[in-house]
Write an enzyme that holds these catalytic residues in place. Sequence first.
Site, PDB file in Angstrom:
ATOM      1  N   TRP A  95      31.157  39.462  46.084  1.00 55.85           N
ATOM      2  CA  TRP A  95      32.404  40.346  45.583  1.00 55.85           C
ATOM      3  C   TRP A  95      33.301  41.055  46.635  1.00 55.85           C
ATOM      4  O   TRP A  95      32.670  41.578  47.229  1.00 55.85           O
ATOM      5  CB  TRP A  95      31.633  41.083  44.515  1.00 55.85           C
ATOM      6  N   ASP A  99      22.823  44.588  42.791  1.00 59.49           N
ATOM      7  CA  ASP A  99      24.008  44.613  42.166  1.00 59.49           C
ATOM      8  C   ASP A  99      23.869  43.594  41.077  1.00 59.49           C
ATOM      9  O   ASP A  99      23.610  42.610  41.144  1.00 59.49           O
ATOM     10  CB  ASP A  99      25.359  44.274  42.864  1.00 59.49           C
ATOM     11  N   LYS A 134      30.694  43.337  31.218  1.00 61.29           N
ATOM     12  CA  LYS A 134      30.721  41.845  30.791  1.00 61.29           C
ATOM     13  C   LYS A 134      29.906  41.807  29.651  1.00 61.29           C
ATOM     14  O   LYS A 134      30.379  41.118  28.806  1.00 61.29           O
ATOM     15  CB  LYS A 134      30.226  40.908  32.155  1.00 61.29           C
TER      16      LYS A 134
HETATM   17  N1  CBA Z   1      29.470  43.798  40.840  1.00 64.01           N
HETATM   18  C1  CBA Z   1      30.012  42.722  40.963  1.00 64.01           C
HETATM   19  C2  CBA Z   1      28.992  41.510  41.508  1.00 64.01           C
HETATM   20  C3  CBA Z   1      30.879  42.114  40.167  1.00 64.01           C
HETATM   21  O1  CBA Z   1      31.241  40.930  40.207  1.00 64.01           O
HETATM   22  C4  CBA Z   1      31.804  43.040  39.463  1.00 64.01           C
HETATM   23  C5  CBA Z   1      33.060  42.784  38.582  1.00 64.01           C
HETATM   24  C6  CBA Z   1      31.392  44.431  39.596  1.00 64.01           C
HETATM   25  C7  CBA Z   1      31.956  45.663  38.719  1.00 64.01           C
HETATM   26  C8  CBA Z   1      30.176  44.703  40.264  1.00 64.01           C
HETATM   27  P1  CBA Z   1      32.786  46.761  36.588  1.00 64.01           P
HETATM   28  O2  CBA Z   1      33.013  47.947  37.599  1.00 64.01           O
HETATM   29  O3  CBA Z   1      33.804  46.312  35.841  1.00 64.01           O
HETATM   30  O4  CBA Z   1      31.339  46.912  35.723  1.00 64.01           O
HETATM   31  O5  CBA Z   1      32.356  45.543  37.707  1.00 64.01           O
HETATM   32  N2  CBA Z   1      33.806  41.885  39.231  1.00 64.01           N
HETATM   33  C9  CBA Z   1      34.991  41.101  38.655  1.00 64.01           C
HETATM   34  O6  CBA Z   1      34.508  40.518  37.451  1.00 64.01           O
HETATM   35  C10 CBA Z   1      36.046  42.362  38.279  1.00 64.01           C
HETATM   36  O7  CBA Z   1      35.712  42.895  37.303  1.00 64.01           O
HETATM   37  C11 CBA Z   1      35.624  40.089  39.442  1.00 64.01           C
HETATM   38  O8  CBA Z   1      36.356  39.419  38.911  1.00 64.01           O
HETATM   39  O9  CBA Z   1      35.127  39.846  40.395  1.00 64.01           O
HETATM   40  C12 CBA Z   1      36.616  42.856  39.632  1.00 64.01           C
HETATM   41  O10 CBA Z   1      36.336  44.007  39.341  1.00 64.01           O
HETATM   42  O11 CBA Z   1      36.766  42.449  40.406  1.00 64.01           O
END
Ligand code: CBA
Length: 412
Positions: free
Chosen positions: A140, A221, A257
């Site tokens: 990510w 993670d 999610k």
């Molecule tokens: N870790 C990983 C591996 C992730 O893919 C994402 C979200 C998060 C953080 C942590 P949140 O803070 O919303 O709980 O998620 N990644 C994405 O889905 C997107 O939400 C993505 O499209 O890669 C992002 O923030 O980039």
Amino acid sequence: MAESAETWNEVPLAPPDSIFKLTAAYKSDPFPQKVNLGVGAYRDDDNKPWVLPVVKKATQLLVNDPTLDHEYLPITGLPEFTSAAAKLILGADSPAIAEGRVSSVQTISGTGANHLGALFLSRFYHWDGPKRVYLSNPTWVNHFQIFRNVGVEPVEYPYYDPKTIGLDFDGFVGSLRSAPARSVFLLHACAHNPTGVDPTAEQWKTIADVILEKKHYAFFDCAYQGFASGDLDRDASAVRYFVQRGVPLLVCQSFAKNAGLYGERVGALHVVGPTKEAADRVKSQLSVLQRSEISNPPSHGARIMALIMNDPELFEEWKRDIKTMAGRIIDMRRQLHRLLTEELKTPGNWDHIINQIGMFSFTGISPDQSKALTERAHIYLTPNGRISMAGLNSKNIRYFAENLDKAVRGEL
Ligand code: CBA
């Protein structure tokens, strides 16, 4: 007096975020058949965000609760939420929880958990040399910024093999072996972003063996619990196995999610320590860090999740909702695979579309092909060829498959 024009001269212009800029571009595109496969956010078959029925129910209960107020939560969050969240990822029967060895703190979703975990390590980990974190190649994109922000330099370990469109297991294990002892390795608990490629149970075992041998630290993670298999317990199995083996670790947990609570920013950080006494010290420091950054976390999402996780009926309903989401994604994988292999006879092997798991599929197409899909077919995806499977539905999957086929043939 007007502010001097030079005040911000040294500030370079940063590029827009590589994932969220796709959402903005998609929104402003007037093309009727446009498709958004960028950000990892669930959509139903009508391409609409899905408010989980169980979340609607829990929200209603909250709205009707006359005892609720808008006071601050404790610094480390809502206790009914953090304790249920720990059980969700570590298992209700986890000896680590029973022994009081887990320090759990409510965070600003998964990103906040990653940040707090990284900050805590930066301050308190026994760094033998330079502060470094090993990230899978690829990972990510935000992981890089999160660690650099707290003075920990990312280095990459081999993970994805473009030749097999699968896991480079030997490269991964080779890196675990050659890294200096007590290195920090970031591991995706399940549904690896962006590749959708996870180690098998057997491979996790070897990974745990080497991590223990080298006294490394596992930084898990976990943003997609439930999204890989549709089953919350199965998707937690790597983390639980590592705890059982006694690997020193922490877990970052997100409810964005699996509960569809993207904007509520509800998550947790769990640091699993060797003793209750160590866990208490860790928690006291996490509390100090949290206080200086956000003082205390937001209450609404945590209350919703506490209700759902602590009520057996709501909990069962949530599991069914998760199955609905995971099931639709798996169905999209099957349909896309069938269209490419049987109908369009797209050159190449497309089995990875059904073998990869979770929210994303790493198509294996080149940055030029991704660019052509966006510029000529109004299909938004990251340049590395990652597609969010949840952006596909029964109405747009053929349009996507046909354009992917053309891009692969160089005809787009
Ligand atoms: N870790 C990983 C591996 C992730 O893919 C994402 C979200 C998060 C953080 C942590 P949140 O803070 O919303 O709980 O998620 N990644 C994405 O889905 C997107 O939400 C993505 O499209 O890669 C992002 O923030 O980039």
